[in-house]
Scaffold this motif. Structure first.
Motif, PDB file in Angstrom:
ATOM      1  N   ARG A 133      -0.621  -6.708  -7.305  1.00  0.00           N
ATOM      2  CA  ARG A 133      -2.026  -6.825  -7.680  1.00  0.00           C
ATOM      3  C   ARG A 133      -2.708  -7.899  -6.847  1.00  0.00           C
ATOM      4  NH1 ARG A 133      -3.509  -4.275 -12.296  1.00  0.00           N
ATOM      5  NH2 ARG A 133      -1.854  -3.423 -13.618  1.00  0.00           N
ATOM      6  N   ALA A 134      -3.947  -7.607  -6.479  1.00  0.00           N
ATOM      7  CA  ALA A 134      -4.760  -8.573  -5.738  1.00  0.00           C
ATOM      8  C   ALA A 134      -6.220  -8.211  -5.980  1.00  0.00           C
ATOM      9  CB  ALA A 134      -4.442  -8.557  -4.247  1.00  0.00           C
ATOM     10  N   SER A 135      -7.109  -9.097  -5.607  1.00  0.00           N
ATOM     11  CA  SER A 135      -8.530  -8.837  -5.765  1.00  0.00           C
ATOM     12  C   SER A 135      -8.945  -7.685  -4.855  1.00  0.00           C
ATOM     13  CB  SER A 135      -9.340 -10.086  -5.422  1.00  0.00           C
ATOM     14  OG  SER A 135     -10.725  -9.835  -5.502  1.00  0.00           O
ATOM     15  N   SER A 170      -3.580  -8.550   3.880  1.00  0.00           N
ATOM     16  CA  SER A 170      -2.713  -9.605   3.354  1.00  0.00           C
ATOM     17  C   SER A 170      -1.253  -9.245   3.579  1.00  0.00           C
ATOM     18  CB  SER A 170      -2.955  -9.815   1.857  1.00  0.00           C
ATOM     19  OG  SER A 170      -4.273 -10.240   1.608  1.00  0.00           O
ATOM     20  N   GLY A 171      -0.415 -10.270   3.627  1.00  0.00           N
ATOM     21  CA  GLY A 171       1.019 -10.074   3.681  1.00  0.00           C
ATOM     22  C   GLY A 171       1.623 -10.270   2.305  1.00  0.00           C
ATOM     23  N   THR A 182       2.917 -12.629  -4.605  1.00  0.00           N
ATOM     24  CA  THR A 182       1.455 -12.606  -4.577  1.00  0.00           C
ATOM     25  C   THR A 182       0.978 -12.429  -3.139  1.00  0.00           C
ATOM     26  OG1 THR A 182       1.330 -14.057  -6.502  1.00  0.00           O
ATOM     27  CG2 THR A 182      -0.636 -13.895  -5.116  1.00  0.00           C
ATOM     28  N   PRO A 183       0.102 -11.469  -2.852  1.00  0.00           N
ATOM     29  CA  PRO A 183      -0.380 -11.269  -1.473  1.00  0.00           C
ATOM     30  C   PRO A 183      -1.066 -12.513  -0.931  1.00  0.00           C
ATOM     31  CG  PRO A 183      -0.916  -9.376  -2.826  1.00  0.00           C
ATOM     32  CD  PRO A 183      -0.414 -10.428  -3.765  1.00  0.00           C
ATOM     33  N   ARG A 184      -0.871 -12.744   0.352  1.00  0.00           N
ATOM     34  CA  ARG A 184      -1.440 -13.899   1.046  1.00  0.00           C
ATOM     35  C   ARG A 184      -2.278 -13.382   2.209  1.00  0.00           C
ATOM     36  NH1 ARG A 184       2.320 -18.304   4.129  1.00  0.00           N
ATOM     37  NH2 ARG A 184       0.766 -19.929   4.514  1.00  0.00           N
ATOM     38  N   ALA A 185      -3.546 -13.733   2.250  1.00  0.00           N
ATOM     39  CA  ALA A 185      -4.472 -13.166   3.231  1.00  0.00           C
ATOM     40  C   ALA A 185      -4.088 -13.543   4.661  1.00  0.00           C
ATOM     41  CB  ALA A 185      -5.894 -13.619   2.938  1.00  0.00           C
ATOM     42  N   LYS A 235       7.016 -18.430   3.122  1.00  0.00           N
ATOM     43  CA  LYS A 235       6.207 -19.226   2.189  1.00  0.00           C
ATOM     44  C   LYS A 235       5.807 -18.433   0.944  1.00  0.00           C
ATOM     45  CE  LYS A 235       4.186 -22.027   5.910  1.00  0.00           C
ATOM     46  NZ  LYS A 235       2.924 -22.412   6.602  1.00  0.00           N
ATOM     47  N   LEU A 236       5.990 -17.109   0.982  1.00  0.00           N
ATOM     48  CA  LEU A 236       5.612 -16.289  -0.153  1.00  0.00           C
ATOM     49  C   LEU A 236       6.618 -16.366  -1.275  1.00  0.00           C
ATOM     50  CD1 LEU A 236       4.380 -13.079   1.712  1.00  0.00           C
ATOM     51  CD2 LEU A 236       3.019 -14.982   0.891  1.00  0.00           C
ATOM     52  N   GLY A 237       7.824 -16.820  -0.969  1.00  0.00           N
ATOM     53  CA  GLY A 237       8.873 -16.884  -1.974  1.00  0.00           C
ATOM     54  C   GLY A 237      10.030 -15.956  -1.654  1.00  0.00           C
TER      55      GLY A 237
END
Length: 237
Positions: A133-135, A170-171, A182-185, A235-237
C-alpha cells in the motif's frame, strides 16, 4: 510466493481525454489503450519514434534525494507517435511491448520492426496483483532482482503509483517471511506513467529504468534513466 506474473493493464486518465480500458481478453494479454488493434506487422508502420532533447523530459521528472545520492541521469528521450502509440505498454532498452502482448524492436535509427516475444511475465507485476500500500493508485511494478539478507531471499521491485495527474515511481521489497516493505520514492513525474521497467548493469547495483510517460492525445514518451542504487533497497528492511 507467486511464480508467474501476468502482463500489466494500466488505466490512462480520463482527464487527459483518453478512453477507459476494457478488461484483458486473456491472462497473457494487455488491455487496449485505443480502438485500433496493433500487431507487430502494422506497428512497424503505425509507431513513429523520434529522439527528443533530454531536457524536455527532465522538466517533468524530479528525482528524490536518495536517488540522487549516486547516479540518476536521463540518458534518452523518445517521442512515440502514430496510430499505435496508445498501444505501447512497456519499454525495456530496444524492446517495446504492445497492448495485445506482442513485442516489437527498435534499431539505432529508432525504426520499428517485429521481433520474437520476450518472456518477462515473471518480472511484471500487474495492477491487480499483490503489492504494498502507498499513496495513490497502484499501476504496475517490475522486478529489479534478488538478494539475500539473514539467509532470507528478498525480491526488489520498482513500481508506479498514480496520484491525480502525476505519478510516483517507488522501490519496494518483498519476502515470504515478512511480506512487503513500505515503498520508497525514487522519482515523481508531473505526467501519468504507463509503466516502468528495469535492465540491470553487470556486476554493479545499477541499471536502466525504462519509463513510458503519457502524453496528450494518446501519444507517449519513452524515457531512459540510468540509476545507481547501491544500498537503496537495503534501507527498506
Amino acid at each position: 510466493m507467486r511464480t508467474q506474473y501476468l502482463l500489466l493493464a494500466p488505466t490512462i486518465l480520463a482527464a487527459l481525454g483518453c478512453q477507459s480500458l476494457p478488461q484483458r481478453q486473456s491472462g497473457s494479454q494487455l488491455a487496449e489503450t485505443s480502438n485500433q488493434i496493433c500487431t507487430p506487422v502494422n506497428a512497424v508502420d503505425s509507431i513513429q519514434l523520434n529522439a527528443q532533447p533530454n531536457g524536455d523530459a527532465a522538466k517533468t521528472i524530479r528525482a528524490e534525494p536518495d536517488a540522487r545520492e549516486q547516479r540518476f541521469e536521463i540518458v534518452e528521450v523518445i517521442a512515440v507517435n502514430g496510430a499505435c502509440a496508445g498501444n505501447l505498454q512497456l519499454y525495456r532498452m530496444d524492446n517495446l511491448l504492445l497492448a495485445n502482448g506482442s513485442w516489437v524492436r527498435r534499431d539505432a535509427q529508432n525504426d520499428v520492426g517485429p521481433r520474437e516475444p520476450l518472456s518477462l511475465e515473471e518480472d511484471i507485476i500487474n495492477h491487480d496483483e499483490p503489492h504494498p500500500r502507498a499513496s495513490g493508485r497502484f499501476v504496475m511494478a517490475f522486478r529489479v532482482g534478488y538478494r539475500r539478507a539473514n539467509e532470507a531471499l528478498i525480491t526488489d521491485y520498482v513500481g508506479v503509483w498514480q496520484k491525480g495527474n502525476a505519478a510516483v515511481v517507488s522501490g519496494y521489497s518483498s519476502s515470504p517471511a515478512t511480506g512487503f516493505t513500505t515503498p520508497r520514492a525514487v522519482f515523481t513525474s508531473e505526467l501519468p506513467i504507463r509503466s516502468v521497467s528495469y535492465f540491470p548493469s553487470p556486476d554493479t547495483a545499477s541499471g536502466r529504468l525504462g519509463v513510458v510517460q503519457e502524453q496528450t492525445g494518446g501519444s507517449a514518451r519513452m524515457i531512459g534513466i540510468d540509476w545507481a542504487h547501491q544500498g537503496f533497497f537495503n534501507k527498506l528492511g
